[in-house]
Design an enzyme around this catalytic site. Structure first.
Site, PDB file in Angstrom:
ATOM      1  N   ARG A  73     -30.664  39.891 -12.811  1.00  7.73           N
ATOM      2  CA  ARG A  73     -31.840  38.981 -12.909  1.00  7.73           C
ATOM      3  C   ARG A  73     -32.264  38.531 -11.395  1.00  7.73           C
ATOM      4  O   ARG A  73     -31.756  37.853 -10.729  1.00  7.73           O
ATOM      5  CB  ARG A  73     -31.483  37.804 -13.804  1.00  7.73           C
ATOM      6  CG  ARG A  73     -32.756  36.625 -13.800  1.00  7.73           C
ATOM      7  CD  ARG A  73     -33.771  37.399 -14.658  1.00  7.73           C
ATOM      8  NE  ARG A  73     -33.362  37.437 -16.056  1.00  7.73           N
ATOM      9  CZ  ARG A  73     -34.145  38.125 -16.990  1.00  7.73           C
ATOM     10  NH1 ARG A  73     -35.297  38.692 -16.362  1.00  7.73           N
ATOM     11  NH2 ARG A  73     -33.579  38.518 -18.218  1.00  7.73           N
ATOM     12  N   ARG A  96     -32.712  50.776 -14.786  1.00  7.58           N
ATOM     13  CA  ARG A  96     -32.418  49.481 -14.136  1.00  7.58           C
ATOM     14  C   ARG A  96     -30.745  49.238 -14.636  1.00  7.58           C
ATOM     15  O   ARG A  96     -30.347  48.147 -14.186  1.00  7.58           O
ATOM     16  CB  ARG A  96     -33.277  48.366 -14.451  1.00  7.58           C
ATOM     17  CG  ARG A  96     -33.283  47.592 -15.910  1.00  7.58           C
ATOM     18  CD  ARG A  96     -34.044  46.610 -16.156  1.00  7.58           C
ATOM     19  NE  ARG A  96     -34.182  46.289 -17.644  1.00  7.58           N
ATOM     20  CZ  ARG A  96     -34.594  45.110 -17.995  1.00  7.58           C
ATOM     21  NH1 ARG A  96     -34.964  43.990 -17.023  1.00  7.58           N
ATOM     22  NH2 ARG A  96     -34.893  44.927 -19.110  1.00  7.58           N
ATOM     23  N   HIS A 170     -40.275  45.766 -10.373  1.00  6.85           N
ATOM     24  CA  HIS A 170     -40.161  44.431 -11.039  1.00  6.85           C
ATOM     25  C   HIS A 170     -39.925  43.204 -10.095  1.00  6.85           C
ATOM     26  O   HIS A 170     -38.752  42.806 -10.018  1.00  6.85           O
ATOM     27  CB  HIS A 170     -39.269  44.461 -12.270  1.00  6.85           C
ATOM     28  CG  HIS A 170     -39.348  43.243 -13.196  1.00  6.85           C
ATOM     29  ND1 HIS A 170     -39.655  42.193 -12.785  1.00  6.85           N
ATOM     30  CD2 HIS A 170     -39.467  43.241 -14.454  1.00  6.85           C
ATOM     31  CE1 HIS A 170     -39.564  41.225 -13.921  1.00  6.85           C
ATOM     32  NE2 HIS A 170     -39.869  42.039 -14.942  1.00  6.85           N
ATOM     33  N   ASP A 215     -47.782  36.043 -17.961  1.00 11.11           N
ATOM     34  CA  ASP A 215     -47.378  37.426 -18.297  1.00 11.11           C
ATOM     35  C   ASP A 215     -48.330  38.347 -18.600  1.00 11.11           C
ATOM     36  O   ASP A 215     -48.809  38.591 -19.660  1.00 11.11           O
ATOM     37  CB  ASP A 215     -46.338  37.326 -19.580  1.00 11.11           C
ATOM     38  CG  ASP A 215     -45.814  38.644 -19.702  1.00 11.11           C
ATOM     39  OD1 ASP A 215     -45.751  39.475 -18.945  1.00 11.11           O
ATOM     40  OD2 ASP A 215     -44.685  38.631 -20.501  1.00 11.11           O
ATOM     41  N   GLU A 274     -45.673  42.696  -9.954  1.00 13.83           N
ATOM     42  CA  GLU A 274     -44.839  44.141 -10.034  1.00 13.83           C
ATOM     43  C   GLU A 274     -46.015  45.485  -9.676  1.00 13.83           C
ATOM     44  O   GLU A 274     -46.468  45.666 -11.068  1.00 13.83           O
ATOM     45  CB  GLU A 274     -44.310  44.159 -11.471  1.00 13.83           C
ATOM     46  CG  GLU A 274     -43.504  42.784 -11.734  1.00 13.83           C
ATOM     47  CD  GLU A 274     -43.215  42.658 -13.140  1.00 13.83           C
ATOM     48  OE1 GLU A 274     -42.957  43.624 -13.936  1.00 13.83           O
ATOM     49  OE2 GLU A 274     -43.023  41.524 -13.657  1.00 13.83           O
TER      50      GLU A 274
HETATM   51  C1  BG6 Z   1     -41.891  41.177 -17.096  1.00 16.61           C
HETATM   52  C2  BG6 Z   1     -42.622  41.270 -18.627  1.00 16.61           C
HETATM   53  O1  BG6 Z   1     -42.283  42.270 -16.412  1.00 16.61           O
HETATM   54  O2  BG6 Z   1     -40.664  41.165 -17.452  1.00 16.61           O
HETATM   55  C3  BG6 Z   1     -42.061  40.194 -19.492  1.00 16.61           C
HETATM   56  O3  BG6 Z   1     -43.930  41.448 -18.486  1.00 16.61           O
HETATM   57  C4  BG6 Z   1     -40.846  39.989 -19.542  1.00 16.61           C
HETATM   58  O4  BG6 Z   1     -42.691  40.167 -20.737  1.00 16.61           O
HETATM   59  C5  BG6 Z   1     -40.097  40.010 -18.322  1.00 16.61           C
HETATM   60  O5  BG6 Z   1     -40.161  38.990 -20.183  1.00 16.61           O
HETATM   61  C6  BG6 Z   1     -38.530  39.882 -18.019  1.00 16.61           C
HETATM   62  O6  BG6 Z   1     -38.061  41.007 -18.702  1.00 16.61           O
HETATM   63  P1  BG6 Z   1     -36.302  41.011 -18.864  1.00 16.61           P
HETATM   64  O7  BG6 Z   1     -36.255  42.357 -19.872  1.00 16.61           O
HETATM   65  O8  BG6 Z   1     -35.789  41.411 -17.440  1.00 16.61           O
HETATM   66  O9  BG6 Z   1     -35.963  39.839 -19.382  1.00 16.61           O
END
Ligand code: BG6
Length: 317
Positions: A73, A96, A170, A215, A274
């Site tokens: 994360r 990922r 991302h 979002d 992103e």
């Molecule tokens: C973003 C999406 O890119 O990633 C969101 O637009 C999503 O909808 C977020 O909640 C996080 O995603 P994840 O799978 O890493 O929890």
């Protein structure tokens, strides 16, 4: 042999392979002025980008779980071959949370003007059951002498049939306080709102500010987008190629609380912008290759978007 004092003062470009959290393999890039970046082979994932004062420029959650198959994360997860849950695969695809390898046969030429690492991902038999296409995904992560971070992705179809994918870098940027942040470059554009069943809207004429969950997938965006952090007097400049869309995400308080790997208040210190290819998925015929590049700069806020070349601005904000 003894080094001269000037050699001691000017360390060389360095690329170091070590173990990171939970013994996962990582690569650390360093350039002489003191900038650095870290890349985990798990996910081909950039987890750190620091300026010449040692300040972290990317957001990495304090609760990030460095335990495969859970993706990390924060930093820069690679979303491939699917962005979000817009297809049949797991959310954001599988690149990922796979183990990438160091690429011993990179397609990009060697360079001495930055510190870099080349990684490659090819599908396993298990991956082929989920997504039945053979590909080679080559990723170069390069740290320039001025601290600019460049990610270059090349996806090649080595299958006998065409395939189609969506993609995103991302990127989680570290910010002082999300309420003080503005994103410039996406004004008046159309976007899909993920919080409203992906309905299509048009953005107002003002820079984007954050007062709650955001979002959105902005469509056909300019190649340059800026994030202004007033409190820290820092501007991030994103230059992108081959990536027409840009996702902007902050989960805000309720969604942050529901995430096991994000602290309750950490949403205040992150913003995701992103660079992506989502609205018009990429189709590659056999032997075709796609390239998507992102270059990040961190410059003092006196830098005024659109007027200066970030390469000429000192990055120590
Ligand atoms: C973003 C999406 O890119 O990633 C969101 O637009 C999503 O909808 C977020 O909640 C996080 O995603 P994840 O799978 O890493 O929890």
């Amino acid at each position: 042999m003894a080094s001269s004092s000037s050699e001691l003062r000017t360390p060389p470009l360095s690329v170091e392979h070590t173990k990171g959290v939970n013994g996962l393999e990582k690569v650390t890039l360093r350039v002489p002025r003191g900038f650095s970046a870290e890349i985990y082979l798990f996910g081909g994932h950039v987890t750190s980008w620091k300026n010449d004062h040692g300040d972290e420029l990317l957001f990495l959650s304090n609760k990030a779980i460095f335990k495969p198959p859970k993706p990390i994360r924060g930093g820069i997860p690679i979303c491939f071959p699917q962005f979000s849950n817009l297809g049949t695969l797991e959310a954001h695809g599988f690149a990922r949370n796979r183990f990438w390898k160091v690429d011993t046969n990179p397609s990009l030429a060697p360079t001495s003007s930055n510190a870099y690492v080349d990684l490659v991902l090819t599908p396993s038999e298990e991956d082929m059951k989920l997504w039945s296409y053979s590909f080679e995904f080559r990723l170069r992560v390069a740290l320039g002498l001025d601290g600019n971070l460049v990610l270059t992705s090349r996806v090649r179809n080595i299958d006998a049939k065409p395939f189609t994918f969506t993609f995103a870098y991302h990127t989680y940027f570290s910010v002082s306080d999300i309420s003080e942040v503005r994103v410039e470059g996406l004004e008046t554009l159309d976007f899909f709102d993920n919080t409203k069943n992906r309905e299509r809207f048009t953005e107002q004429g003002d820079a984007i500010v954050f007062e709650g969950e955001v979002d959105k997938i902005y469509l056909t965006t300019p190649n340059k987008v800026c994030i202004l952090d007033h409190e820290r007097k820092r501007t991030f400049v994103i230059n992108k190629e081959g990536l027409p869309d840009a996702v902007v995400w902050n989960p805000w308080d309720k969604k942050a609380k529901a995430m096991v790997d994000l602290g309750d208040d950490e949403y205040k210190h992150m913003v995701c912008v992103e660079p992506a290819a989502i609205e018009k998925p990429i189709t590659l015929k056999p032997n075709e290759e796609w390239k998507g590049r992102m270059e990040l700069f961190a410059v003092p806020s006196s830098y005024c978007s659109g007027q200066l070349d970030p390469k000429k601005v000192l990055m120590s904000s």
